[in-house]
Scaffold this active site. Sequence first.
Site: not given
Length: 563
Positions: A373, A393
């Site tokens: 992230t 993700n």
Amino acid sequence: MFTNQFFNKKPIHAWLLCLFFVFGFFADRNYANVPAAVVSAHPLATAAGTKILNEGGNAFDAAVAVSAVLAVVEPYASGLGGGGFWLLHNATNARDIMIDGREIAPLEASEHMYLNRDGQPIPGKSLNGPIAAGIPGTPAALVHLTQNFGQLTLAQNLKPAIQLARDGFKVDQRFARTLRYHEKKLAQYPDTAKIFLPDGKLPVAGDWFRQPQLAGTLNEIAKSGMNGFYHGSVAKELVHSVRKAGGVWREQDLYHYKIVAREPVQFEYRNTRITTASLPSAGGLTLAQAFNILEYLPLDKDDSDNQAHLITEILRLTYKDRIELLGDSDFDQVPAKKLLSKGYAREQAALIDPEQAGKSILKQSIVNESVETTHFSIIDKAGNRVAATMSINTFFGSGFVAGNTGILLNNEMDDFSKGRNIPNIFGLYGSHANMIAPGKRPLSSMSPTFVENDKGILIVGTPGGSRIISMLFLVILDYINNNQMDPQKLVEMPRFHHQYLPDFIQVEPDAFDPGWIASLQAKGHEVRIMSQKWGNMQLILFDKENQQTRAASDPRGLSDTHY
């Protein structure tokens, strides 16, 4: 020039002063002569934010530029094919708002879409290919931020990203390592391989990396706003390529995507106000619970072993509630009032034995460490603030680039609960509140945060999957309880984590001495030293007493062991 009643906008003129691009002074009624700052996970993104501020943009314009550039230079961590949360503060009226750009489940999505006939998960289905992708929110967020809160045009704010995608940039060591470790994933789909394995070769550090198709999509957004992504030729190409490869998107999914402006979670601990992300982020409620419980426990700051035990037990209880109760509050009733109450915190604190580890029920799960992230923090000379965490993700998301758009799609559908006792890639379980439903947002750990007391202000956040919340908990504790005012020490502090399941303490390698570990084992904890460090925290600290702003970037982001 865009206007908005929520934000009062004044032209900004700033100048570069140091490595973290600290510059200008904001004229707030409470403070004077305070430098502004931009800090992100990549120097090109930080430079883009600085450039926008120099050109008269405010912190919200800079946030758009930084978000877009990170999509270009960190395609493994975030991008136009993903989503995020942007936490905003207006210095003039001291109001805060969270812009929810989280992905949503497509209309054809269903609770059991990733399970076989026996109700067991189909290996990799919720992680690989377009079937794993939710409808992206990042493009809508960039348009929304500019039109509602910015001072510049969308074309101005996206210009740095467009130039870097079109003209290219040098591959750095981190990008090269990440490509190397995920080469197999990137080679699965032709449109992905064409970008990330040009001519069938893996780019190495120092190579020039261009993404002309992504530049074209950014140009469409710059010219047409929402219509440049969610309608028209880009939308048609996205849906065509997704469905051709087995996905379930419809054009209607894109047409109907909406940004949601939410009230952040705000609470106090020891005369400090903490403002952080609301649902569908689990961060706000979990952090608020943790600090409320802490008020009823004897935390001795001079006894680090006992501190670790109590913190672990707090995390055990709060992550249990995350599993059982949290989800998208627009779809399911979440008992937020109860979870935030002092009475409930007192009850939870009474469950903690100061001398003995608790026990987590249900089966164990595997902890997957390969997740990614990104986060950035900004303050401008007017005192406006942005903390933003964005994601696709896992590394490179679903691995699927949608046709000729250059858009690498997320695999955020894995963040939904797929069934009882079925963990996601982070080892997190969930309940009915986080089950898949059309148009629903999956629960997230992303937690952009502001922390303010008489001493100063923190603008902070980090990647790290399920560990994001515990990382922030430890840093905020260090800032408040230990009066830690060195931002670099805050982002460098050693980390440990517990998330109810699996029932063991995760510890960074070479972070704690054997005596610390032995004391926790003596209380009944299982302690496992993980193979890699985690997180890439980006933090700004404004010191009120000295009227100084300092920024710090997590050295883990540059580590050879951080994948």
